[in-house]
Scaffold this motif. Structure first.
Motif, PDB file in Angstrom:
ATOM      1  N   MET A   1       0.859  -1.185   0.000  1.00  0.00           N
ATOM      2  CA  MET A   1       0.000   0.000   0.000  1.00  0.00           C
ATOM      3  C   MET A   1       0.896   1.235   0.000  1.00  0.00           C
ATOM      4  O   MET A   1       1.780   1.368   0.839  1.00  0.00           O
ATOM      5  CB  MET A   1      -0.917  -0.016   1.226  1.00  0.00           C
ATOM      6  CG  MET A   1      -1.745  -1.287   1.324  1.00  0.00           C
ATOM      7  SD  MET A   1      -2.781  -1.359   2.787  1.00  0.00           S
ATOM      8  CE  MET A   1      -3.984  -0.090   2.395  1.00  0.00           C
ATOM      9  N   ASN A   2       0.662   2.123  -0.953  1.00  0.00           N
ATOM     10  CA  ASN A   2       1.481   3.321  -1.107  1.00  0.00           C
ATOM     11  C   ASN A   2       0.670   4.586  -0.919  1.00  0.00           C
ATOM     12  O   ASN A   2      -0.534   4.619  -1.223  1.00  0.00           O
ATOM     13  CB  ASN A   2       2.121   3.351  -2.501  1.00  0.00           C
ATOM     14  CG  ASN A   2       3.614   3.113  -2.444  1.00  0.00           C
ATOM     15  OD1 ASN A   2       4.263   3.374  -1.427  1.00  0.00           O
ATOM     16  ND2 ASN A   2       4.170   2.621  -3.529  1.00  0.00           N
ATOM     17  N   ARG A   3       1.343   5.618  -0.444  1.00  0.00           N
ATOM     18  CA  ARG A   3       0.738   6.939  -0.295  1.00  0.00           C
ATOM     19  C   ARG A   3       1.083   7.803  -1.501  1.00  0.00           C
ATOM     20  O   ARG A   3       2.017   7.504  -2.245  1.00  0.00           O
ATOM     21  CB  ARG A   3       1.269   7.614   0.973  1.00  0.00           C
ATOM     22  CG  ARG A   3       0.855   6.925   2.248  1.00  0.00           C
ATOM     23  CD  ARG A   3       1.438   7.621   3.450  1.00  0.00           C
ATOM     24  NE  ARG A   3       1.017   9.029   3.500  1.00  0.00           N
ATOM     25  CZ  ARG A   3       1.189   9.805   4.562  1.00  0.00           C
ATOM     26  NH1 ARG A   3       1.762   9.330   5.647  1.00  0.00           N
ATOM     27  NH2 ARG A   3       0.799  11.063   4.545  1.00  0.00           N
TER      28      ARG A   3
ATOM     29  N   GLN B   1      -6.997   8.016   9.595  1.00  0.00           N
ATOM     30  CA  GLN B   1      -7.014   7.328  10.878  1.00  0.00           C
ATOM     31  C   GLN B   1      -6.535   5.882  10.750  1.00  0.00           C
ATOM     32  O   GLN B   1      -6.271   5.229  11.752  1.00  0.00           O
ATOM     33  CB  GLN B   1      -8.412   7.379  11.488  1.00  0.00           C
ATOM     34  CG  GLN B   1      -8.786   8.770  11.988  1.00  0.00           C
ATOM     35  CD  GLN B   1     -10.217   8.853  12.465  1.00  0.00           C
ATOM     36  OE1 GLN B   1     -10.834   7.851  12.769  1.00  0.00           O
ATOM     37  NE2 GLN B   1     -10.752  10.055  12.505  1.00  0.00           N
ATOM     38  N   PHE B   2      -6.404   5.387   9.528  1.00  0.00           N
ATOM     39  CA  PHE B   2      -5.807   4.072   9.351  1.00  0.00           C
ATOM     40  C   PHE B   2      -4.326   4.173   9.684  1.00  0.00           C
ATOM     41  O   PHE B   2      -3.647   5.114   9.267  1.00  0.00           O
ATOM     42  CB  PHE B   2      -6.001   3.579   7.920  1.00  0.00           C
ATOM     43  CG  PHE B   2      -7.425   3.260   7.564  1.00  0.00           C
ATOM     44  CD1 PHE B   2      -8.011   2.087   8.007  1.00  0.00           C
ATOM     45  CD2 PHE B   2      -8.181   4.135   6.805  1.00  0.00           C
ATOM     46  CE1 PHE B   2      -9.334   1.783   7.689  1.00  0.00           C
ATOM     47  CE2 PHE B   2      -9.497   3.846   6.479  1.00  0.00           C
ATOM     48  CZ  PHE B   2     -10.077   2.661   6.924  1.00  0.00           C
ATOM     49  N   SER B   3      -3.821   3.187  10.411  1.00  0.00           N
ATOM     50  CA  SER B   3      -2.447   3.257  10.900  1.00  0.00           C
ATOM     51  C   SER B   3      -1.428   3.387   9.780  1.00  0.00           C
ATOM     52  O   SER B   3      -0.404   4.038   9.927  1.00  0.00           O
ATOM     53  CB  SER B   3      -2.130   2.020  11.748  1.00  0.00           C
ATOM     54  OG  SER B   3      -2.247   0.837  10.974  1.00  0.00           O
ATOM     55  N   PHE B   4      -1.709   2.770   8.626  1.00  0.00           N
ATOM     56  CA  PHE B   4      -0.738   2.806   7.532  1.00  0.00           C
ATOM     57  C   PHE B   4      -0.754   4.119   6.778  1.00  0.00           C
ATOM     58  O   PHE B   4       0.053   4.317   5.862  1.00  0.00           O
ATOM     59  CB  PHE B   4      -0.974   1.639   6.557  1.00  0.00           C
ATOM     60  CG  PHE B   4      -2.416   1.293   6.325  1.00  0.00           C
ATOM     61  CD1 PHE B   4      -3.187   2.009   5.444  1.00  0.00           C
ATOM     62  CD2 PHE B   4      -2.998   0.236   7.015  1.00  0.00           C
ATOM     63  CE1 PHE B   4      -4.511   1.683   5.225  1.00  0.00           C
ATOM     64  CE2 PHE B   4      -4.331  -0.104   6.806  1.00  0.00           C
ATOM     65  CZ  PHE B   4      -5.087   0.629   5.910  1.00  0.00           C
ATOM     66  N   TYR B   5      -1.653   5.045   7.099  1.00  0.00           N
ATOM     67  CA  TYR B   5      -1.644   6.363   6.482  1.00  0.00           C
ATOM     68  C   TYR B   5      -1.285   7.453   7.485  1.00  0.00           C
ATOM     69  O   TYR B   5      -1.596   8.619   7.281  1.00  0.00           O
ATOM     70  CB  TYR B   5      -3.011   6.673   5.863  1.00  0.00           C
ATOM     71  CG  TYR B   5      -3.348   5.813   4.670  1.00  0.00           C
ATOM     72  CD1 TYR B   5      -2.360   5.380   3.785  1.00  0.00           C
ATOM     73  CD2 TYR B   5      -4.659   5.426   4.411  1.00  0.00           C
ATOM     74  CE1 TYR B   5      -2.668   4.586   2.692  1.00  0.00           C
ATOM     75  CE2 TYR B   5      -4.977   4.645   3.308  1.00  0.00           C
ATOM     76  CZ  TYR B   5      -3.973   4.227   2.459  1.00  0.00           C
ATOM     77  OH  TYR B   5      -4.283   3.444   1.372  1.00  0.00           O
ATOM     78  N   GLN B   6      -0.653   7.081   8.562  1.00  0.00           N
ATOM     79  CA  GLN B   6      -0.316   8.031   9.610  1.00  0.00           C
ATOM     80  C   GLN B   6       1.196   8.203   9.717  1.00  0.00           C
ATOM     81  O   GLN B   6       1.977   7.402   9.224  1.00  0.00           O
ATOM     82  CB  GLN B   6      -0.864   7.572  10.963  1.00  0.00           C
ATOM     83  CG  GLN B   6      -2.376   7.570  11.058  1.00  0.00           C
ATOM     84  CD  GLN B   6      -2.872   7.045  12.390  1.00  0.00           C
ATOM     85  OE1 GLN B   6      -2.102   6.851  13.312  1.00  0.00           O
ATOM     86  NE2 GLN B   6      -4.165   6.805  12.474  1.00  0.00           N
ATOM     87  N   ALA B   7       1.587   9.261  10.418  1.00  0.00           N
ATOM     88  CA  ALA B   7       2.980   9.495  10.823  1.00  0.00           C
ATOM     89  C   ALA B   7       3.949   9.520   9.647  1.00  0.00           C
ATOM     90  O   ALA B   7       5.083   9.089   9.757  1.00  0.00           O
ATOM     91  CB  ALA B   7       3.414   8.431  11.830  1.00  0.00           C
ATOM     92  N   GLN B   8       3.495  10.032   8.511  1.00  0.00           N
ATOM     93  CA  GLN B   8       4.342  10.193   7.334  1.00  0.00           C
ATOM     94  C   GLN B   8       4.939   8.862   6.863  1.00  0.00           C
ATOM     95  O   GLN B   8       5.964   8.816   6.198  1.00  0.00           O
ATOM     96  CB  GLN B   8       5.460  11.206   7.600  1.00  0.00           C
ATOM     97  CG  GLN B   8       4.931  12.602   7.920  1.00  0.00           C
ATOM     98  CD  GLN B   8       6.018  13.573   8.258  1.00  0.00           C
ATOM     99  OE1 GLN B   8       7.018  13.210   8.855  1.00  0.00           O
ATOM    100  NE2 GLN B   8       5.845  14.823   7.898  1.00  0.00           N
ATOM    101  N   GLN B   9       4.293   7.769   7.259  1.00  0.00           N
ATOM    102  CA  GLN B   9       4.744   6.460   6.785  1.00  0.00           C
ATOM    103  C   GLN B   9       4.579   6.392   5.278  1.00  0.00           C
ATOM    104  O   GLN B   9       3.604   6.884   4.723  1.00  0.00           O
ATOM    105  CB  GLN B   9       3.927   5.362   7.465  1.00  0.00           C
ATOM    106  CG  GLN B   9       4.416   3.950   7.209  1.00  0.00           C
ATOM    107  CD  GLN B   9       3.646   2.936   8.046  1.00  0.00           C
ATOM    108  OE1 GLN B   9       3.010   3.301   9.009  1.00  0.00           O
ATOM    109  NE2 GLN B   9       3.724   1.681   7.664  1.00  0.00           N
ATOM    110  N   THR B  10       5.539   5.804   4.584  1.00  0.00           N
ATOM    111  CA  THR B  10       5.511   5.843   3.126  1.00  0.00           C
ATOM    112  C   THR B  10       4.869   4.609   2.510  1.00  0.00           C
ATOM    113  O   THR B  10       3.929   4.702   1.739  1.00  0.00           O
ATOM    114  CB  THR B  10       6.933   6.022   2.570  1.00  0.00           C
ATOM    115  OG1 THR B  10       7.779   5.004   3.119  1.00  0.00           O
ATOM    116  CG2 THR B  10       7.484   7.386   2.942  1.00  0.00           C
TER     117      THR B  10
END
Length: 309
Positions: free
Chosen positions: A95-97, A133-142
């Motif tokens: 999953m990518n941002r 609010q999904f963990s994988f889209y938080q904290a500038q995670q790539t």
């Protein structure tokens, strides 16, 4: 504290010709990929059957202007994302941002699905903050990478098959697509070890997410936390307390990390000179940028570029 004391924003008239050259170099080396570049006439959403091909544009280094989810159920693929090299096997999900530097090479015999969507597509049915609010889209995670266990594989294949059917009519049933998308994101959250996302997140958590989103939009021109505190209608000290509680970082450190991330991207993936990168990122001079980068990374920009390239 913000980084404006260390790296003040230019108060003199900027060199617009230099700025234009910098942007041109960045766009040439790191093209922005839109959804309609992948699927003609697609608007904010598309789901592709990988076996049908059509992903040549993703093989070159690029920045997607959308969120994506890739699932293979047969074959292999190689993904490069922000310095990470991943070898993908069946039933592994990536999953990518948006705007994450990456390239994707899928073996010719591979089969699977590539799902692409924008934040505006999702927020038409759900509040825009819910997505973050999904963990994988938080904290500038790539990038997020995980394996689908065997007991869940049929469910994922079925959901994606239903989505393909909803996309096929002349006028795709977009509300149904958004509902299926939300279910997939919920399932991904569970497999990542989290709980089902709640739409009523605590106000303090929403403030931090709003702050991070604002930083993503304005970090080049505004590097002082006071700007963001004013936008969020809270004090700078309160913003710091929220960030420390949610991210274990001060608001100033979060801004610094975002600037450093973009600096690393430009150093590794563009031919821009150190001076051009400095002005692209809003620094007053290359010397300010060198000081800031060396303090944050532990190496001067030129040395970092040679070591990591």
């Amino acid at each position: 504290m913000g980084i404006s004391r260390v790296v003040p924003i230019a108060r003199k008239t900027p060199d617009y010709n230099k700025s234009r050259r910098s942007k041109t170099a960045m766009e040439t080396s790191l093209p922005i990929l839109n959804i309609n570049d992948i699927l003609h006439d697609a608007d904010h959403f598309c789901l592709l059957d990988i076996g049908a091909g059509g992903l040549a544009l993703m093989e070159q280094l690029h920045r997607p202007n959308f969120f994506s989810m890739l699932l293979l159920y047969h074959g292999t693929a190689k993904l490069y994302s922000e310095g990470k090299h991943l070898n993908l096997l069946p039933y592994q999900v990536v999953m990518n941002r948006p705007l994450v530097v990456n390239s994707l090479q899928i073996a010719s015999e591979s089969k699977g699905y590539l799902l692409c969507f924008t934040e505006s597509f999702f927020s038409l049915r759900y509040n825009s903050n819910v997505l973050h609010q999904f963990s994988f889209y938080q904290a500038q995670q790539t990038v997020t990478f995980f394996q689908i266990p065997e007991r869940e594989q049929y469910k994922w294949r079925t959901l994606l098959t239903f989505m393909l059917q909803e996309q096929m009519p002349a006028i795709p049933r977009r509300n149904a697509l958004r509902s299926y998308l939300n279910i997939l994101l919920q399932e991904a959250e569970i497999l990542q070890g989290g709980n089902r996302t709640k739409t009523d997140a605590p106000p303090h958590k929403e403030k931090v997410m709003q702050f991070i989103q604002l930083v993503d939009q304005h970090y080049i021109r505004h590097k002082n936390p006071s700007y963001y505190a004013e936008k969020l209608h809270i004090s700078q000290s309160y913003l710091n307390r929220l960030c420390k509680a949610q991210q274990a970082l001060t608001s100033g450190q979060i801004i610094k990390q975002r600037v450093l991330l973009e600096a690393k991207r430009l150093l590794l993936h563009t031919p821009q000179s150190i001076s051009e990168i400095a002005y692209t990122l809003g620094f007053e001079s290359p010397s300010y940028f060198n000081t800031f980068f060396k303090k944050g990374v532990g190496a001067a920009p030129e040395r970092y570029r040679k070591k990591e390239s």
